[in-house]
Design an enzyme around this catalytic site. Structure first.
Site, mmCIF file in Angstrom:
data_model
loop_
_atom_site.group_PDB
_atom_site.id
_atom_site.type_symbol
_atom_site.label_atom_id
_atom_site.label_comp_id
_atom_site.label_asym_id
_atom_site.label_seq_id
_atom_site.Cartn_x
_atom_site.Cartn_y
_atom_site.Cartn_z
ATOM 1 N N GLY A 46 7.765 -1.678 64.802
ATOM 2 C CA GLY A 46 7.287 -1.559 65.750
ATOM 3 C C GLY A 46 7.357 -3.508 66.571
ATOM 4 C CD GLN A 51 7.089 -8.661 65.660
ATOM 5 O OE1 GLN A 51 6.592 -7.438 66.735
ATOM 6 N NE2 GLN A 51 6.793 -8.917 64.884
ATOM 7 C CB CYS A 94 4.666 -8.768 60.056
ATOM 8 S SG CYS A 94 5.305 -9.283 61.670
ATOM 9 C CG LEU A 95 9.878 -5.969 61.698
ATOM 10 C CD1 LEU A 95 10.747 -5.581 63.090
ATOM 11 C CD2 LEU A 95 10.877 -5.865 60.808
ATOM 12 C CG HIS A 136 0.391 -5.792 63.106
ATOM 13 N ND1 HIS A 136 0.929 -5.750 61.606
ATOM 14 C CD2 HIS A 136 2.000 -6.033 63.025
ATOM 15 C CE1 HIS A 136 1.533 -6.557 61.182
ATOM 16 N NE2 HIS A 136 2.349 -6.453 62.607
ATOM 17 C CD GLU A 137 3.600 -4.732 66.216
ATOM 18 O OE1 GLU A 137 4.000 -3.669 65.718
ATOM 19 O OE2 GLU A 137 3.855 -5.673 67.089
ATOM 20 C CG HIS A 140 2.361 -9.514 66.862
ATOM 21 N ND1 HIS A 140 2.566 -10.938 65.400
ATOM 22 C CD2 HIS A 140 3.279 -8.471 65.713
ATOM 23 C CE1 HIS A 140 3.633 -10.426 64.274
ATOM 24 N NE2 HIS A 140 3.707 -9.469 64.538
HETATM 25 O O1 K2U Z 1 4.820 -6.755 64.374
HETATM 26 C C1 K2U Z 1 5.709 -6.279 63.272
HETATM 27 O O2 K2U Z 1 6.800 -6.987 62.236
HETATM 28 C C2 K2U Z 1 5.714 -4.564 63.355
HETATM 29 C C3 K2U Z 1 6.254 -3.725 61.329
HETATM 30 C C4 K2U Z 1 5.180 -2.655 62.027
HETATM 31 C C5 K2U Z 1 3.899 -1.900 61.172
HETATM 32 C C6 K2U Z 1 3.762 -3.083 60.728
HETATM 33 C C7 K2U Z 1 1.547 -3.041 60.058
HETATM 34 C C8 K2U Z 1 1.557 -1.792 59.408
HETATM 35 C C9 K2U Z 1 2.164 -0.691 60.794
HETATM 36 C C10 K2U Z 1 3.430 -0.826 61.048
HETATM 37 C C11 K2U Z 1 7.415 -3.455 61.499
HETATM 38 O O3 K2U Z 1 8.080 -3.100 62.349
HETATM 39 S S1 K2U Z 1 7.283 -2.806 60.267
HETATM 40 C C12 K2U Z 1 7.182 -3.117 59.130
HETATM 41 C C13 K2U Z 1 8.422 -3.676 58.312
HETATM 42 C C14 K2U Z 1 8.249 -5.124 57.748
HETATM 43 C C15 K2U Z 1 8.884 -6.059 57.552
HETATM 44 C C16 K2U Z 1 10.112 -5.297 57.666
HETATM 45 C C17 K2U Z 1 10.907 -3.954 57.624
HETATM 46 C C18 K2U Z 1 9.734 -3.592 58.195
HETATM 47 ZN ZN ZN Z 2 3.945 -8.235 62.968
#
Ligand code: K2U
Ligand code: ZN
Length: 172
Positions: A46, A51, A94-95, A136-137, A140
Site C-alpha cells: 500500500g 509518501q 510502513c515504507l 493505515h493509508e 497518512h
Molecule cells: O504506508 C505503507 O507503507 C503501507 C504499508 C502497508 C501496510 C501497513 C500496515 C498494515 C498493512 C499494510 C506497506 O506498503 S507494507 C508494509 C511494509 C513496510 C515496510 C517495508 C515493506 C513492507
Molecule cells: Zn505507512
C-alpha cells in the site's frame, strides 16, 4: 514507469493533511501509476500519495501480488462511512517508517466510499488486512503515522531510532 523516492520519518512533510482531488484527470491517473510503480519498487502493499511528497488524498493498494501479477487499486478521496465496534490487532510496518514493526489496534471492519481511476464513486466493505491497510493509508492522508498509535515510550524510541538512521544515511 516512474519510481519516485519515498519520504521517511522524521519528515514534517509526512505530517501534512492532504487535500481532496477536484477532478480525476489524466494527471491524477499518471500520479496513481507512479505511486504503484514506487510501491512495487519498495516491495510494499500500500502507499499514500504523501509518501512520495504529493499532498493529495490518493491511496494505492495491491494485496494480490503473486508471481509478478499486479493489480493496483487506486482509492481517490477515500472516506470511512462506518467502522465496527469490534477491533482487530495487526503487526504494522510502513515504507516511511523503515525497520519498525509493532501491533496496532483498529476497527476490524469498515465501510468506505472513494472514487476509482475513472472518477466513478465506489463503495466497499473491508475486513482483515484490507481494512487495516486502508485505515493505515487513510491515517497518512491526515498526517498520522502508525507509530502515533503506540505508547509514548515506544513512539519516542521509534523516533530516536529513525533519527539516528537518517543521520547515518546523511553521513554516507
Ligand atoms: O504506508 C505503507 O507503507 C503501507 C504499508 C502497508 C501496510 C501497513 C500496515 C498494515 C498493512 C499494510 C506497506 O506498503 S507494507 C508494509 C511494509 C513496510 C515496510 C517495508 C515493506 C513492507
Ligand atoms: Zn505507512
Amino acid at each position: 514507469m516512474t519510481i519516485r523516492p519515498i519520504l521517511t520519518a522524521p519528515d514534517p512533510r509526512l505530517q501534512a493533511v492532504s487535500m481532496d482531488v477536484e477532478t480525476v484527470d489524466s494527471d491524477i491517473r499518471t500520479l496513481v501509476d507512479d505511486m504503484a510503480d514506487s510501491m512495487y519498487a519498495a516491495e510494499g502493499i500500500g502507499l499514500a500519495a504523501i509518501q512520495i511528497g504529493v499532498a493529495k488524498r490518493i491511496l494505492v493498494i495491491d494485496l494480490d501480488q503473486k508471481e509478478g501479477k499486479k493489480n493496483p487499486i487506486p482509492y481517490i478521496n477515500p472516506k470511512i462511512t462506518w467502522a465496527s465496534e469490534e477491533m482487530a490487532v495487526f503487526e504494522e510496518g510502513c515504507l516511511s517508517v523503515p525497520e519498525i514493526w509493532d501491533d496496532v489496534e483498529r476497527p476490524a471492519r469498515i465501510r468506505c466510499e472513494y472514487l476509482d481511476r475513472d472518477g466513478k464513486k465506489q463503495t466497499l466493505e473491508a475486513d482483515g488486512l484490507l481494512a487495516t491497510c486502508l485505515q493505515h493509508e487513510m491515517d497518512h492522508l491526515n498526517g498520522v503515522l502508525f507509530i502515533d498509535h503506540l505508547s509514548r515510550l515506544k513512539k519516542n524510541m521509534a523516533i530516536k531510532k529513525l533519527t539516528k538512521a537518517k543521520k547515518l544515511q546523511a553521513a554516507g
